[in-house]
Motif scaffolding. Structure first.
Motif, mmCIF file in Angstrom:
data_model
loop_
_atom_site.group_PDB
_atom_site.id
_atom_site.type_symbol
_atom_site.label_atom_id
_atom_site.label_comp_id
_atom_site.label_asym_id
_atom_site.label_seq_id
_atom_site.Cartn_x
_atom_site.Cartn_y
_atom_site.Cartn_z
ATOM 1 N N THR A 69 0.832 -1.193 0.000
ATOM 2 C CA THR A 69 0.000 0.000 0.000
ATOM 3 C C THR A 69 0.869 1.245 0.000
ATOM 4 N N SER A 70 0.750 2.076 -1.026
ATOM 5 C CA SER A 70 1.535 3.301 -1.119
ATOM 6 C C SER A 70 0.660 4.480 -0.727
ATOM 7 N N ALA A 71 0.646 4.819 0.542
ATOM 8 C CA ALA A 71 -0.207 5.894 1.019
ATOM 9 C C ALA A 71 0.455 7.254 0.826
ATOM 10 N N LEU A 72 1.741 7.334 1.118
ATOM 11 C CA LEU A 72 2.467 8.598 1.034
ATOM 12 C C LEU A 72 3.719 8.399 0.207
ATOM 13 N N MET A 73 3.912 9.268 -0.770
ATOM 14 C CA MET A 73 5.155 9.291 -1.534
ATOM 15 C C MET A 73 5.891 10.566 -1.216
ATOM 16 N N GLN A 74 7.199 10.466 -0.972
ATOM 17 C CA GLN A 74 8.006 11.632 -0.645
ATOM 18 C C GLN A 74 9.150 11.775 -1.638
ATOM 19 N N ILE A 75 9.352 12.995 -2.108
ATOM 20 C CA ILE A 75 10.389 13.296 -3.091
ATOM 21 C C ILE A 75 11.167 14.508 -2.608
ATOM 22 N N VAL A 108 -7.511 2.226 2.846
ATOM 23 C CA VAL A 108 -7.301 1.531 4.115
ATOM 24 C C VAL A 108 -8.532 1.645 5.001
ATOM 25 N N LEU A 109 -9.155 2.829 5.035
ATOM 26 C CA LEU A 109 -10.337 3.027 5.866
ATOM 27 C C LEU A 109 -11.475 2.113 5.421
ATOM 28 N N TYR A 110 -11.697 2.019 4.117
ATOM 29 C CA TYR A 110 -12.762 1.144 3.607
ATOM 30 C C TYR A 110 -12.484 -0.304 3.989
ATOM 31 N N SER A 111 -11.230 -0.733 3.835
ATOM 32 C CA SER A 111 -10.877 -2.113 4.163
ATOM 33 C C SER A 111 -11.108 -2.406 5.638
ATOM 34 N N ARG A 112 -10.769 -1.450 6.505
ATOM 35 C CA ARG A 112 -10.995 -1.639 7.940
ATOM 36 C C ARG A 112 -12.486 -1.715 8.268
ATOM 37 N N LEU A 113 -13.298 -0.881 7.622
ATOM 38 C CA LEU A 113 -14.738 -0.942 7.838
ATOM 39 C C LEU A 113 -15.295 -2.280 7.368
ATOM 40 N N GLU A 114 -14.835 -2.710 6.211
ATOM 41 C CA GLU A 114 -15.299 -3.972 5.653
ATOM 42 C C GLU A 114 -14.940 -5.141 6.568
ATOM 43 N N GLU A 115 -13.781 -5.047 7.208
ATOM 44 C CA GLU A 115 -13.311 -6.103 8.098
ATOM 45 C C GLU A 115 -14.009 -6.076 9.451
ATOM 46 N N ARG A 144 -15.714 -0.883 -3.620
ATOM 47 C CA ARG A 144 -14.523 -1.598 -3.183
ATOM 48 C C ARG A 144 -13.501 -0.603 -2.684
ATOM 49 N N ALA A 145 -12.496 -1.108 -2.019
ATOM 50 C CA ALA A 145 -11.538 -0.223 -1.352
ATOM 51 C C ALA A 145 -10.844 0.731 -2.313
ATOM 52 N N ASP A 146 -10.479 0.257 -3.488
ATOM 53 C CA ASP A 146 -9.731 1.094 -4.435
ATOM 54 C C ASP A 146 -10.563 2.250 -4.983
ATOM 55 N N ASP A 147 -11.895 2.139 -4.908
ATOM 56 C CA ASP A 147 -12.774 3.179 -5.454
ATOM 57 C C ASP A 147 -13.427 4.044 -4.379
ATOM 58 N N ALA A 148 -13.076 3.824 -3.136
ATOM 59 C CA ALA A 148 -13.797 4.475 -2.038
ATOM 60 C C ALA A 148 -13.491 5.967 -1.947
ATOM 61 N N THR A 149 -14.555 6.743 -1.767
ATOM 62 C CA THR A 149 -14.435 8.169 -1.457
ATOM 63 C C THR A 149 -15.340 8.456 -0.266
ATOM 64 N N ILE A 176 -5.746 4.565 12.180
ATOM 65 C CA ILE A 176 -4.913 4.363 10.991
ATOM 66 C C ILE A 176 -4.264 5.643 10.468
ATOM 67 N N ALA A 177 -4.531 6.763 11.107
ATOM 68 C CA ALA A 177 -4.018 8.040 10.603
ATOM 69 C C ALA A 177 -2.497 8.104 10.644
ATOM 70 N N ASP A 178 -1.922 8.725 9.630
ATOM 71 C CA ASP A 178 -0.506 9.070 9.627
ATOM 72 C C ASP A 178 -0.389 10.472 10.220
ATOM 73 N N ASN A 179 0.255 10.564 11.380
ATOM 74 C CA ASN A 179 0.337 11.832 12.114
ATOM 75 C C ASN A 179 1.728 12.468 12.057
ATOM 76 N N SER A 180 2.526 12.068 11.093
ATOM 77 C CA SER A 180 3.932 12.459 11.127
ATOM 78 C C SER A 180 4.282 13.713 10.325
#
Length: 406
Positions: free
Chosen positions: A94-100, A270-277, A315-320, A351-355
């Motif tokens: 899962t690529s949530a954050l990309m940094q360059i 990720v949020l959709y997957s957690r709800l589904e689970e 599905r998770a990939d389409d969730a808004t 599941i939040a990224d707080n960094s």
């Protein structure tokens, strides 16, 4: 679509300088800009106007000098990092954050190319301004643009190391910058990604319809800018439903006096997957337009938005997730809806990224339809050194409204 004349302070001929406290947006001569940039580079050496990079997700100040500014150079060697949200709790890959990070010399090349652009104002011809800005980025940081294009499914993308030039002090009645460099970076990225900058006529609080100053204002006169109060996880302009922007760009022009303010975000996948689970029975409730009423912000006229669900996608990939910035303005219509909303809130906190902590020189691109974001509480001094961001909304070009304003 509303006509541009819905902006009460708009000039009759163009978008113009419709916020009376702003300096004209028409581009300065190259000579004037180069002189201004010389001041900026000199101030950088003296530690006055930093270009250090730090976003709401990655800098915690633990290895930074006093004031919370990241000690890394803004011309760091080429680096790309992909970080999943809380890797221990997220599916592999899962690529949530990309940094360059900009490579050595790239920031200076961006400045040089933007200063060489044709003198066209974004108020007079935003299409040409976007086109020229995209070309300038391709010439100066083409490999960065290519990396962003290749990762448009990420929840967020952080680019570190820009120099946005000399700034006005943070204040209620001043523009965020003395040059067109920040606007050109935002507009160029939008065009390079097949998008365009867009505005919303219903909102009356923005300092410019396309390029918004985001800074603390006492009493919250500018809506979400407020005075440092914490926000909830949200999708920007969610109450506009399908007219909401696909992406938003936050350019950090000044870090501010609080080194601990963060911009947490959550991947919708990720949020959709957690709800589904954990709470599969909640999905049908969240997708039901009749389960909730959504209040529009007072700055956009108040009242309830048209009936809409809190979740779309099967599905998770389409969730808004169509969440307002203030969750108390999302009104459940029954107990099942209230419970489902509570479950979703608890999962977001898990599941939040707080960094991410933004510092000068950062561009934080947030995938508005694939993630939710917020901003933590922060201390505001209400002086010339407060936190200062520029925000722009990006919409797919095939959906751009006439005059770029919905």
């Amino acid at each position: 679509h509303r006509d541009l004349h819905s902006f009460p302070t708009r000039r009759s001929s163009d978008l113009g300088t419709w916020y009376s406290g702003c300096a004209p947006s028409t581009m300065m001569s190259k000579q004037s800009l180069e002189a201004a940039m010389a001041v900026s580079f000199r101030d950088n050496e003296q530690g006055i106007c930093t270009s250090d990079f730090e976003t709401d997700e990655t800098t915690d100040g633990s290895n930074a000098p006093e004031g919370g500014v990241d000690s890394e150079s803004d011309t760091a060697s080429v680096a790309v990092a992909v970080h999943p949200i809380h890797s221990s709790g997220v599916a592999s890959g899962t690529s949530a954050l990309m940094q360059i990070k900009l490579a050595s010399g790239e920031a200076a090349r961006v400045v040089s190319e933007i200063l060489d652009m044709d003198p066209v104002s974004y108020d007079d011809n935003v299409e040409k301004f976007e086109e020229d800005s995209a070309a300038a980025l391709d010439r100066s940081v083409g490999r960065v643009v290519d990396l962003v294009r290749q990762n448009l499914t990420a929840a967020a993308i952080r680019i570190q190391g820009f120099d946005f030039g000399p700034l006005f002090p943070t204040a209620e009645a001043r523009c965020s910058h003395r040059t067109h460099i920040p606007a050109a970076v935002a507009a160029g990225l939008a065009r390079s990604l097949g998008l365009g900058v867009v505005g919303y006529s219903a909102e009356k609080i923005y300092s410019h319809p396309l390029f918004h100053d985001i800074r603390p204002v006492q009493g919250g006169k500018e809506g979400s800018n407020g005075s440092g109060e914490p926000l909830n996880f949200h999708m920007d302009m969610s109450y506009e439903f399908t007219r909401a922007p696909e992406w938003l760009a936050l350019l950090c022009l000044r870090e501010g006096v609080d080194p601990d303010v963060k911009t947490p975000f959550v991947s919708n996948r990720v949020l959709y997957s957690r709800l589904e689970e954990n709470y599969p029975e909640d999905l049908v409730i969240l997708k039901d337009p009749a389960s909730y009423k959504i209040e529009r912000p007072p700055s956009a006229g108040g009242g309830f938005a048209e009936e809409m669900p809190l979740l779309t996608g099967d599905r998770a990939d389409d969730a808004t997730f169509w969440l307002r910035v203030h969750h108390d303005r999302i009104v459940p219509q029954n107990e099942r809806a209230k419970t489902a909303f509570s479950h979703m809130q608890s999962l977001m906190d898990e599941i939040a990224d707080n960094s991410v902590h933004l510092v000068a020189g950062d561009v934080f691109l947030i995938n508005n339809w694939k993630s939710l974001h917020t901003r933590t509480k922060f201390k505001a001094a209400f002086n010339e050194k407060d936190r200062l961001l520029q925000r722009s909304y990006f919409k797919e070009r095939s959906y751009l409204p006439e005059g770029r304003i919905f």
